[in-house]
Design a protein around this motif. Structure first.
Motif, PDB file in Angstrom:
ATOM      1  N   PRO A  72      -8.851 -11.450 -18.355  1.00  0.00           N
ATOM      2  CA  PRO A  72      -9.553 -11.147 -17.109  1.00  0.00           C
ATOM      3  C   PRO A  72     -10.768 -12.026 -16.816  1.00  0.00           C
ATOM      4  O   PRO A  72     -11.164 -12.156 -15.664  1.00  0.00           O
ATOM      5  N   TYR A  73     -11.390 -12.607 -17.860  1.00  0.00           N
ATOM      6  CA  TYR A  73     -12.619 -13.369 -17.644  1.00  0.00           C
ATOM      7  C   TYR A  73     -12.614 -14.626 -18.503  1.00  0.00           C
ATOM      8  O   TYR A  73     -12.164 -14.607 -19.651  1.00  0.00           O
ATOM      9  N   LEU A  74     -13.171 -15.715 -17.966  1.00  0.00           N
ATOM     10  CA  LEU A  74     -13.402 -16.918 -18.757  1.00  0.00           C
ATOM     11  C   LEU A  74     -14.825 -16.957 -19.301  1.00  0.00           C
ATOM     12  O   LEU A  74     -15.121 -17.714 -20.232  1.00  0.00           O
ATOM     13  N   ASN A  75     -15.724 -16.182 -18.719  1.00  0.00           N
ATOM     14  CA  ASN A  75     -17.136 -16.223 -19.121  1.00  0.00           C
ATOM     15  C   ASN A  75     -17.456 -15.182 -20.190  1.00  0.00           C
ATOM     16  O   ASN A  75     -18.616 -14.853 -20.396  1.00  0.00           O
ATOM     17  N   ASP A  76     -16.445 -14.652 -20.865  1.00  0.00           N
ATOM     18  CA  ASP A  76     -16.642 -13.613 -21.870  1.00  0.00           C
ATOM     19  C   ASP A  76     -16.137 -14.127 -23.213  1.00  0.00           C
ATOM     20  O   ASP A  76     -14.932 -14.315 -23.405  1.00  0.00           O
ATOM     21  N   LEU A  77     -17.055 -14.343 -24.156  1.00  0.00           N
ATOM     22  CA  LEU A  77     -16.682 -14.907 -25.451  1.00  0.00           C
ATOM     23  C   LEU A  77     -15.837 -13.957 -26.285  1.00  0.00           C
ATOM     24  O   LEU A  77     -15.200 -14.380 -27.251  1.00  0.00           O
ATOM     25  N   PHE A  78     -15.810 -12.670 -25.919  1.00  0.00           N
ATOM     26  CA  PHE A  78     -14.904 -11.755 -26.605  1.00  0.00           C
ATOM     27  C   PHE A  78     -13.466 -12.234 -26.440  1.00  0.00           C
ATOM     28  O   PHE A  78     -12.676 -12.234 -27.389  1.00  0.00           O
ATOM     29  N   THR A  96       4.139 -22.095 -28.384  1.00  0.00           N
ATOM     30  CA  THR A  96       3.111 -22.700 -27.539  1.00  0.00           C
ATOM     31  C   THR A  96       2.550 -21.627 -26.617  1.00  0.00           C
ATOM     32  O   THR A  96       3.309 -20.828 -26.057  1.00  0.00           O
ATOM     33  N   VAL A  97       1.229 -21.592 -26.458  1.00  0.00           N
ATOM     34  CA  VAL A  97       0.564 -20.587 -25.625  1.00  0.00           C
ATOM     35  C   VAL A  97       0.051 -21.238 -24.347  1.00  0.00           C
ATOM     36  O   VAL A  97      -0.609 -22.284 -24.390  1.00  0.00           O
ATOM     37  N   ILE A  98       0.362 -20.622 -23.219  1.00  0.00           N
ATOM     38  CA  ILE A  98      -0.208 -21.026 -21.933  1.00  0.00           C
ATOM     39  C   ILE A  98      -1.037 -19.857 -21.414  1.00  0.00           C
ATOM     40  O   ILE A  98      -0.527 -18.741 -21.273  1.00  0.00           O
ATOM     41  N   THR A  99      -2.323 -20.113 -21.156  1.00  0.00           N
ATOM     42  CA  THR A  99      -3.247 -19.050 -20.769  1.00  0.00           C
ATOM     43  C   THR A  99      -3.613 -19.153 -19.294  1.00  0.00           C
ATOM     44  O   THR A  99      -3.865 -20.250 -18.784  1.00  0.00           O
ATOM     45  N   GLN A 100      -3.633 -18.023 -18.634  1.00  0.00           N
ATOM     46  CA  GLN A 100      -4.105 -17.921 -17.250  1.00  0.00           C
ATOM     47  C   GLN A 100      -5.232 -16.893 -17.210  1.00  0.00           C
ATOM     48  O   GLN A 100      -5.237 -15.926 -17.978  1.00  0.00           O
ATOM     49  N   CYS A 101      -6.197 -17.093 -16.318  1.00  0.00           N
ATOM     50  CA  CYS A 101      -7.291 -16.138 -16.142  1.00  0.00           C
ATOM     51  C   CYS A 101      -7.165 -15.486 -14.776  1.00  0.00           C
ATOM     52  O   CYS A 101      -6.931 -16.161 -13.769  1.00  0.00           O
ATOM     53  N   PRO A 106      -7.177  -8.805  -8.758  1.00  0.00           N
ATOM     54  CA  PRO A 106      -5.776  -8.357  -8.906  1.00  0.00           C
ATOM     55  C   PRO A 106      -4.769  -9.329  -8.301  1.00  0.00           C
ATOM     56  O   PRO A 106      -3.663  -9.483  -8.827  1.00  0.00           O
ATOM     57  N   ALA A 107      -5.129  -9.999  -7.208  1.00  0.00           N
ATOM     58  CA  ALA A 107      -4.205 -10.946  -6.578  1.00  0.00           C
ATOM     59  C   ALA A 107      -3.963 -12.152  -7.486  1.00  0.00           C
ATOM     60  O   ALA A 107      -2.826 -12.643  -7.591  1.00  0.00           O
ATOM     61  N   ILE A 108      -5.023 -12.638  -8.150  1.00  0.00           N
ATOM     62  CA  ILE A 108      -4.868 -13.763  -9.072  1.00  0.00           C
ATOM     63  C   ILE A 108      -4.087 -13.329 -10.304  1.00  0.00           C
ATOM     64  O   ILE A 108      -3.240 -14.078 -10.823  1.00  0.00           O
ATOM     65  N   GLU A 109      -4.343 -12.130 -10.784  1.00  0.00           N
ATOM     66  CA  GLU A 109      -3.593 -11.592 -11.915  1.00  0.00           C
ATOM     67  C   GLU A 109      -2.102 -11.520 -11.579  1.00  0.00           C
ATOM     68  O   GLU A 109      -1.241 -11.897 -12.381  1.00  0.00           O
TER      69      GLU A 109
END
Length: 345
Positions: A72-78, A96-101, A106-109
């Motif tokens: 859900p967040y890129l600015n969260d080091l957790f 291989t892992v592909i990550t999306q934020c 909700p629309a981006i998710e």
């Protein structure tokens, strides 16, 4: 002299004198090609500049060897720590892992989920936004791909496998500690935007009542529409301090990012949280954010086992991919938290 640049497999086929289907088999599985042909291809590759198309070499495979992750967040080091655990487990499994934020949208998710479906990935791991995630999209994702939830388990997704933290245990653990060493804590909540916020609040209330204390919760309402958790914690506790309240209290924050804001508010009001023998301001958090040991004062918190969560999420996803997921009730895996005692409480 620079090597000649080859852009397509057709060009490569002509350059080294091996058929296009043979090259395709080589890049998918070298053992499926004769040893003499393998040697010829490898010799030819050493003389040109060519990188095979990652996706093209996987198009005709039963397995792409790719899994998708939505956070859900890129600015969260957790989530950085959680991704480290996922990446380590995936690499060990040859994936291989592909990550999306989803950027808390909700629309981006939903778009990220659609992207994963269009790429024919082997499976997906999703840390959802919360109850405002688009459940219809997740239903489609679940119908198309093996799918495991992590970190937060919305009420709208009860039939999906889940891996996360036992918040009842972890929040109860730090609540009991604060009650044991000082005044019973006030709970500084985060806005009720996800399952974790609600579950930690409920766990705090349950533990306080079990210990015979009156729970008190503040900060449940969203103050700034685009505020991050740090701003929320600073604003709520800053207002309390400005009114002369809670300056000698124990404060348990819903997560470490809220607690970082709380520490900022304390500093602005000339207050220094600490583990005083009698009374005094105490501030504690939850998660063991990577910056916690370097705050001033260092933040007492309870750690989530992100390595274990990431490893279990990948292993469960692989189990489902390989046909090991049993029909019926979803598998629920919760890991206990660990108390991290530092200077702030």
């Amino acid at each position: 002299m620079p090597k000649p640049l080859i852009k397509t497999m057709e060009e490569l086929s002509v350059a080294i004198g091996v058929s296009r289907p043979t090259l395709s088999r080589f890049f998918q599985d070298p053992t499926s090609v004769k040893a003499t042909t393998v040697a010829r291809i490898e010799r030819g590759l050493s003389q040109v500049e060519y990188v095979p198309n990652f996706f093209a070499t996987r198009l005709n495979r039963k397995s792409t060897g790719i899994i998708g992750v939505i956070i859900p967040y890129l600015n969260d080091l957790f989530f950085t720590k959680l991704l480290e655990g996922i990446e380590a487990a995936a690499m060990e499994a040859g994936l291989t892992v592909i990550t999306q934020c989803s950027h808390s949208d909700p629309a981006i998710e939903a778009r990220a989920a659609e992207t994963f479906m269009s790429m024919n990935m082997d499976g997906a791991l999703v840390a959802p936004l919360g109850d405002h995630s688009d459940w219809s999209v997740h239903l489609r994702l679940k119908s198309r791909l093996p799918f495991v939830l992590m970190d937060s388990r919305p009420r709208t997704m009860p039939d999906v496998d889940f891996v996360g933290t036992n918040h009842r245990q972890s929040t109860g653990l730090i609540t009991e500690y604060l009650c044991r060493v000082g005044d019973p804590p006030v709970f500084l909540a985060m806005p009720r935007v996800n399952f974790n916020a609600l579950e930690r609040e409920a766990a705090y209330i349950e533990q306080m009542e079990e210990l015979g204390f009156e729970p008190r919760v503040i900060g449940t309402e969203l103050i700034g529409e685009d505020w991050h958790f740090e701003e929320h914690g600073a604003a709520v506790l800053g207002d309390e301090f400005a009114r002369g309240r809670l300056t000698e209290s124990s404060i348990l924050c819903a997560n470490d990012r809220v607690a970082i804001g709380a520490l900022h508010a304390a500093s602005r009001h000339g207050l220094k949280p600490g583990r005083a023998e009698f009374g005094g301001l105490r501030i504690a958090g939850h998660d063991d954010y990577p910056l916690c040991p370097y705050m001033n004062p260092a933040l007492t918190t309870v750690a989530q086992d992100t390595d274990a969560i990431g490893q279990k999420a990948v292993s469960r996803l692989l189990q489902i991919i390989n046909g090991g997921g049993e029909a019926g009730a979803p598998e629920l895996t919760l890991f206990d938290g660990t108390l991290k005692l530092r200077d702030s409480a």
